[in-house]
Design an enzyme around this catalytic site. Structure first.
Site, PDB file in Angstrom:
ATOM      1  N   GLU A  82      34.178  31.266  41.426  1.00 47.88           N
ATOM      2  CA  GLU A  82      35.379  32.041  41.115  1.00 47.88           C
ATOM      3  C   GLU A  82      35.683  33.058  42.216  1.00 47.88           C
ATOM      4  O   GLU A  82      36.847  33.330  42.513  1.00 47.88           O
ATOM      5  CB  GLU A  82      35.254  32.718  39.759  1.00 47.88           C
ATOM      6  CG  GLU A  82      35.183  31.743  38.601  1.00 47.88           C
ATOM      7  CD  GLU A  82      36.335  30.747  38.582  1.00 47.88           C
ATOM      8  OE1 GLU A  82      37.479  31.129  38.897  1.00 47.88           O
ATOM      9  OE2 GLU A  82      36.092  29.574  38.252  1.00 47.88           O
ATOM     10  N   HIS A  85      37.643  31.278  44.807  1.00 49.21           N
ATOM     11  CA  HIS A  85      39.057  31.175  44.435  1.00 49.21           C
ATOM     12  C   HIS A  85      39.786  32.479  44.723  1.00 49.21           C
ATOM     13  O   HIS A  85      40.900  32.492  45.253  1.00 49.21           O
ATOM     14  CB  HIS A  85      39.207  30.870  42.941  1.00 49.21           C
ATOM     15  CG  HIS A  85      38.942  29.454  42.566  1.00 49.21           C
ATOM     16  ND1 HIS A  85      39.676  28.397  43.043  1.00 49.21           N
ATOM     17  CD2 HIS A  85      38.020  28.917  41.727  1.00 49.21           C
ATOM     18  CE1 HIS A  85      39.224  27.273  42.516  1.00 49.21           C
ATOM     19  NE2 HIS A  85      38.208  27.567  41.710  1.00 49.21           N
TER      20      HIS A  85
END
Length: 119
Positions: A82, A85
């Protein structure tokens, strides 16, 4: 229209809520308003705040929170994934701004971008 009978707090920014909900139709928006009002009531609030709208949107898009047990290694893997991202969302030209990244056990590995105006 859907918030006509719902008491809104001063911080409830409907323009920002609208920009965070591209593609939602009238019934989806009504569901969002109802869910936000329920969350505000559960929190003992007299009016619906911006946080209630954003939490309601997350619940509608991702589903209700459910506890998931992750091992420390899995949590670390999700955090790196994450984080990647989020970093790409920050450095790629033309990417929508990253609004939230989570690695909680309720919804492991989620990311939400808010589209920029006019897109």
């Amino acid at each position: 229209m859907h918030t006509r009978t719902v008491p809104l707090a001063a911080d409830a920014d409907l323009a920002q809520v609208a920009s965070a909900t591209p593609g939602l139709v009238g019934a989806d928006i009504r569901n969002l308003v109802n869910e936000a009002a329920l969350l505000a009531a559960r929190r003992g609030e007299d009016a619906v705040h911006h946080k209630d709208f954003m939490d309601a949107l997350e619940k509608i898009v991702l589903g209700p929170a459910r506890p998931i047990v992750l091992s420390p290694a899995e949590r670390e893997r999700v955090a790196y994934h994450e984080g990647g991202h989020a970093i790409l969302g920050l450095i790629l030209p033309g990417a929508d701004p990253v609004n939230r990244v989570t690695i909680t056990t309720a919804r492991p590995g989620t990311r939400r971008d808010l589209p920029e105006a006019g897109r």
